[in-house]
Design an enzyme around this catalytic site. Structure first.
Site, mmCIF file in Angstrom:
data_model
loop_
_atom_site.group_PDB
_atom_site.id
_atom_site.type_symbol
_atom_site.label_atom_id
_atom_site.label_comp_id
_atom_site.label_asym_id
_atom_site.label_seq_id
_atom_site.Cartn_x
_atom_site.Cartn_y
_atom_site.Cartn_z
ATOM 1 N N THR A 1 0.800 -1.327 -0.059
ATOM 2 C CA THR A 1 0.295 -0.444 0.305
ATOM 3 C C THR A 1 0.822 2.049 0.001
ATOM 4 O OG1 THR A 1 -1.623 0.706 1.435
ATOM 5 C CG2 THR A 1 -0.035 -0.224 2.428
ATOM 6 N N ASP A 2 0.588 2.485 -0.437
ATOM 7 C CA ASP A 2 0.851 4.042 -0.657
ATOM 8 C C ASP A 2 1.267 4.063 0.704
ATOM 9 O OD1 ASP A 2 -2.168 4.085 -0.125
ATOM 10 O OD2 ASP A 2 -1.948 5.660 -1.753
ATOM 11 N N GLU A 3 0.479 3.527 2.124
ATOM 12 C CA GLU A 3 0.091 4.070 3.284
ATOM 13 C C GLU A 3 1.251 3.578 4.241
ATOM 14 O OE1 GLU A 3 -2.848 3.654 5.779
ATOM 15 O OE2 GLU A 3 -4.293 3.498 4.338
ATOM 16 N N TYR B 1 -2.117 -0.140 10.980
ATOM 17 C CA TYR B 1 -2.167 -0.988 9.965
ATOM 18 C C TYR B 1 -0.913 -0.896 8.812
ATOM 19 C CZ TYR B 1 -3.358 -1.483 4.888
ATOM 20 O OH TYR B 1 -3.101 -1.832 3.489
HETATM 21 P P1 NAD Z 1 -9.545 -7.350 2.530
HETATM 22 O O1 NAD Z 1 -9.863 -7.162 4.151
HETATM 23 O O2 NAD Z 1 -10.718 -7.534 1.344
HETATM 24 O O3 NAD Z 1 -8.964 -9.125 1.522
HETATM 25 C C1 NAD Z 1 -7.998 -9.248 2.704
HETATM 26 C C2 NAD Z 1 -8.856 -11.641 2.282
HETATM 27 O O4 NAD Z 1 -7.554 -11.834 3.444
HETATM 28 C C3 NAD Z 1 -9.908 -11.448 2.751
HETATM 29 O O5 NAD Z 1 -10.570 -12.405 2.575
HETATM 30 C C4 NAD Z 1 -9.764 -12.114 4.207
HETATM 31 O O6 NAD Z 1 -10.266 -13.285 4.109
HETATM 32 C C5 NAD Z 1 -7.497 -12.946 3.761
HETATM 33 N N1 NAD Z 1 -7.117 -12.892 5.133
HETATM 34 C C6 NAD Z 1 -7.077 -12.543 5.749
HETATM 35 N N2 NAD Z 1 -5.924 -12.810 6.741
HETATM 36 C C7 NAD Z 1 -5.680 -14.016 6.068
HETATM 37 C C8 NAD Z 1 -4.360 -15.370 6.519
HETATM 38 N N3 NAD Z 1 -4.248 -14.765 7.583
HETATM 39 N N4 NAD Z 1 -4.549 -15.870 5.985
HETATM 40 C C9 NAD Z 1 -5.449 -16.488 4.559
HETATM 41 N N5 NAD Z 1 -6.180 -15.088 3.952
HETATM 42 C C10 NAD Z 1 -6.503 -13.995 4.982
HETATM 43 O O7 NAD Z 1 -8.348 -6.568 0.939
HETATM 44 P P2 NAD Z 1 -7.902 -6.164 0.337
HETATM 45 O O8 NAD Z 1 -9.139 -4.986 0.137
HETATM 46 O O9 NAD Z 1 -8.645 -6.723 -0.601
HETATM 47 O O10 NAD Z 1 -6.652 -5.704 0.456
HETATM 48 C C11 NAD Z 1 -5.879 -6.777 -0.556
HETATM 49 C C12 NAD Z 1 -4.525 -6.885 -0.617
HETATM 50 O O11 NAD Z 1 -4.158 -5.486 -0.571
HETATM 51 C C13 NAD Z 1 -4.250 -6.110 1.367
HETATM 52 O O12 NAD Z 1 -2.565 -6.786 1.374
HETATM 53 C C14 NAD Z 1 -4.412 -4.669 1.142
HETATM 54 O O13 NAD Z 1 -2.837 -3.974 1.945
HETATM 55 C C15 NAD Z 1 -3.688 -4.042 -0.243
HETATM 56 N N6 NAD Z 1 -3.382 -2.867 -0.480
HETATM 57 C C16 NAD Z 1 -5.727 -2.623 -0.390
HETATM 58 C C17 NAD Z 1 -5.501 -1.246 -0.624
HETATM 59 C C18 NAD Z 1 -7.395 -0.784 -0.555
HETATM 60 O O14 NAD Z 1 -7.819 0.262 -1.737
HETATM 61 N N7 NAD Z 1 -8.161 -1.801 -0.242
HETATM 62 C C19 NAD Z 1 -5.008 -0.266 -1.244
HETATM 63 C C20 NAD Z 1 -3.491 -0.820 -1.545
HETATM 64 C C21 NAD Z 1 -3.141 -2.187 -0.738
HETATM 65 O O1 DAU Z 2 -3.853 4.114 0.597
HETATM 66 C C1 DAU Z 2 -4.290 3.030 0.157
HETATM 67 C C2 DAU Z 2 -5.383 2.087 1.627
HETATM 68 O O2 DAU Z 2 -6.596 2.566 1.823
HETATM 69 C C3 DAU Z 2 -4.742 0.997 1.590
HETATM 70 O O3 DAU Z 2 -3.760 0.144 2.228
HETATM 71 C C4 DAU Z 2 -5.777 0.128 2.275
HETATM 72 O O4 DAU Z 2 -6.569 -1.028 2.884
HETATM 73 C C5 DAU Z 2 -7.805 0.689 2.355
HETATM 74 O O5 DAU Z 2 -8.495 0.398 3.311
HETATM 75 C C6 DAU Z 2 -7.785 2.512 2.448
HETATM 76 O O6 DAU Z 2 -6.823 2.879 3.207
HETATM 77 P P1 DAU Z 2 -7.522 4.678 3.682
HETATM 78 O O7 DAU Z 2 -8.057 4.946 5.020
HETATM 79 O O8 DAU Z 2 -7.873 5.825 2.941
HETATM 80 O O9 DAU Z 2 -9.352 3.716 3.377
HETATM 81 P P2 DAU Z 2 -11.049 4.083 4.363
HETATM 82 O O10 DAU Z 2 -12.034 4.030 2.805
HETATM 83 O O11 DAU Z 2 -11.316 3.456 5.466
HETATM 84 O O12 DAU Z 2 -10.863 5.687 4.285
HETATM 85 C C7 DAU Z 2 -10.311 6.595 3.323
HETATM 86 C C8 DAU Z 2 -10.833 7.885 3.683
HETATM 87 O O13 DAU Z 2 -12.329 8.540 3.511
HETATM 88 C C9 DAU Z 2 -9.904 8.437 4.830
HETATM 89 O O14 DAU Z 2 -9.486 9.193 4.461
HETATM 90 C C10 DAU Z 2 -11.044 7.554 5.742
HETATM 91 C C11 DAU Z 2 -12.605 8.356 5.891
HETATM 92 N N1 DAU Z 2 -13.349 8.229 5.893
HETATM 93 C C12 DAU Z 2 -13.444 6.995 6.040
HETATM 94 C C13 DAU Z 2 -14.339 5.851 6.482
HETATM 95 C C14 DAU Z 2 -15.067 4.521 6.615
HETATM 96 C C15 DAU Z 2 -14.701 8.348 6.384
HETATM 97 O O15 DAU Z 2 -14.565 10.116 6.049
HETATM 98 N N2 DAU Z 2 -15.689 8.162 6.677
HETATM 99 C C16 DAU Z 2 -16.346 6.986 6.813
HETATM 100 O O16 DAU Z 2 -16.716 6.397 7.066
#
Ligand code: NAD
Ligand code: DAU
Length: 355
Positions: A132-134, A158
């Site tokens: 992630t970019d975080e 996280y």
């Molecule tokens: P998600 O939370 O929707 O899905 C995670 C999946 O991993 C789930 O299916 C869960 O059951 C599985 N999992 C959790 N713990 C596990 C374990 N110990 N063993 C096997 N499986 C396990 O997450 P996502 O949003 O699909 O993100 C996927 C990946 O991409 C993550 O590594 C996250 O950090 C990264 N990522 C997400 C975003 C985003 O915006 N969602 C952006 C950048 C990177």
């Molecule tokens: O940047 C990549 C990341 O993006 C991933 O690594 C994470 O897995 C993914 O969950 C996401 O993280 P964020 O914290 O940016 O996503 P989230 O959707 O939780 O929140 C997006 C923005 O919106 C953040 O600034 C918080 C805000 N927010 C979120 C929720 C859930 C609100 O204002 N209200 C809300 O109820």
């Protein structure tokens, strides 16, 4: 075949569906099925001969050893993680267990398996770690977007746990020569996004007539990428990325949260107008901010474009329109994911915020 971990989650399931639609190469999908994993996301490939689903944990070394020995994948793509920042603030331990210990155990199992490969199979093998970019921390308003050499400054449990996993992946390349690739991606959105994250939560709450809880002043900036574009970036890195390298993936779409919520409301006003004639915007509620909230993320995706020719296909306008339509068309899926555990989480996260 390839081994995908976390392939029942949001991005992982989109990746598996796209992979099977575009390739004859089978996928072994290992997922623990936490609250975020959902086999319904994979319903369309349940009977697909190229999809083998195994419920299990990436921390389970014995399971990993036997799956690797039996299926002999040519690559591992690691999506499995705890992924929600707010949950990491309420309870960091699962993040440490899966994102750090789990990645470590996976790397150890893969190192042993890869060490036993011979001939062409060994240098051709890839371990792709999805991150992630975080991990780069927060940008001020005018700072340039994150490049791959930006220092790591994770601010939440996280992002700290993801940063640790990235460092382990890097070290396994440097020390053992494991052919790894790391992708650091910005915020994804699209189908099958669990409604605890901003975009799906706003769509689902708007349609249910519930408050749309904006944290703080709503001016935090994220760089949004349609999930199918993320999946194509991962395929491109797997195909052509140089072992040991990091590739940033982003949508060139920086937007303040409030703009996102306004766009969703405008689309719903058009596609599902309220009988009262009022706008969904009236449901917006400002609530207490996220502790340690990162102000701005922005990805410089120049390297992946220059080296691998990858660029996102969707603009934010096209991607969000498809996403809102998907949620309108998939109300059954929405109903099924709103289990008791989901409602408990909503209560935990929002009650104290005054939503
Ligand atoms: P998600 O939370 O929707 O899905 C995670 C999946 O991993 C789930 O299916 C869960 O059951 C599985 N999992 C959790 N713990 C596990 C374990 N110990 N063993 C096997 N499986 C396990 O997450 P996502 O949003 O699909 O993100 C996927 C990946 O991409 C993550 O590594 C996250 O950090 C990264 N990522 C997400 C975003 C985003 O915006 N969602 C952006 C950048 C990177
Ligand atoms: O940047 C990549 C990341 O993006 C991933 O690594 C994470 O897995 C993914 O969950 C996401 O993280 P964020 O914290 O940016 O996503 P989230 O959707 O939780 O929140 C997006 C923005 O919106 C953040 O600034 C918080 C805000 N927010 C979120 C929720 C859930 C609100 O204002 N209200 C809300 O109820």
């Amino acid at each position: 075949m390839i081994l995908v971990t976390g392939g029942a989650g949001f991005i992982g399931s989109n990746f598996v569906l796209d992979w099977l639609a575009q390739s004859d190469e089978p996928v072994l999908n290992l997922d623990k099925l936490t609250y975020a994993g959902n086999r319904e996301n994979l319903a369309s490939v349940q009977a697909h001969a190229g999809h083998l689903f195994v419920q299990g944990d990436i921390s389970d070394s014995a399971l990993l050893d036997s799956l690797l020995a039996k299926h002999q994948p040519r690559a591992v793509v690691n999506f499995a993680a705890e992924s929600h920042v707010d949950r990491s603030i309420h309870g960091p331990e699962d993040f440490i267990q899966t994102n750090i210990m789990g990645t470590f155990r996976l790397l150890e199992a893969v190192r042993a398996y890869w060490g036993g490969l011979t001939g062409e199979a060994k240098p051709a093998f890839r371990f792709l770690h999805v991150s992630t970019d975080e991990v780069y921390g927060s940008l001020s308003k005018n700072e340039p977007a994150f490049t791959e050499s930006h220092p790591y400054e994770p601010n939440s449990p996280y992002s700290a746990s993801k940063a640790a996993s990235d460092h382990l992946v890097r070290a396994y390349h440097h020390t053992y020569g494991l052919p790894v690739l790391t992708t650091n991606c910005s915020n994804n959105y699209g189908p099958y996004h669990f409604p605890e994250k901003l975009i799906p939560l706003m769509i689902v709450n708007a349609l249910a007539g519930k408050p749309l809880p904006v944290y703080g002043d709503g001016m935090q900036i994220r760089d949004w990428l349609y999930v199918k574009d993320h999946c194509s970036a991962i395929r491109a890195v797997l195909r052509g990325g140089r072992a040991g390298e990091v590739y940033n993936v982003g949508g060139w779409n920086e937007k303040p949260n409030l703009d996102i919520v306004h766009t969703i409301c405008a689309l719903l006003d058009q596609l599902r107008p309220k009988t009262s004639g009022k706008s969904y915007r009236d449901q917006i509620t400002y609530v207490a901010d996220r502790p340690g909230h990162d102000r701005r993320y922005a990805i410089d995706a120049g390297k992946i474009e220059r080296e691998l020719g990858w660029k996102p296909v969707e603009t934010f306008e096209t991607g969000i329109a498809k996403t809102v339509q998907w949620y309108l068309d998939n109300q059954d899926w929405v109903g099924h994911v709103q289990s008791g555990a989901y409602r408990e989480w909503v209560q935990t996260n929002y009650a104290a915020r005054g939503a």
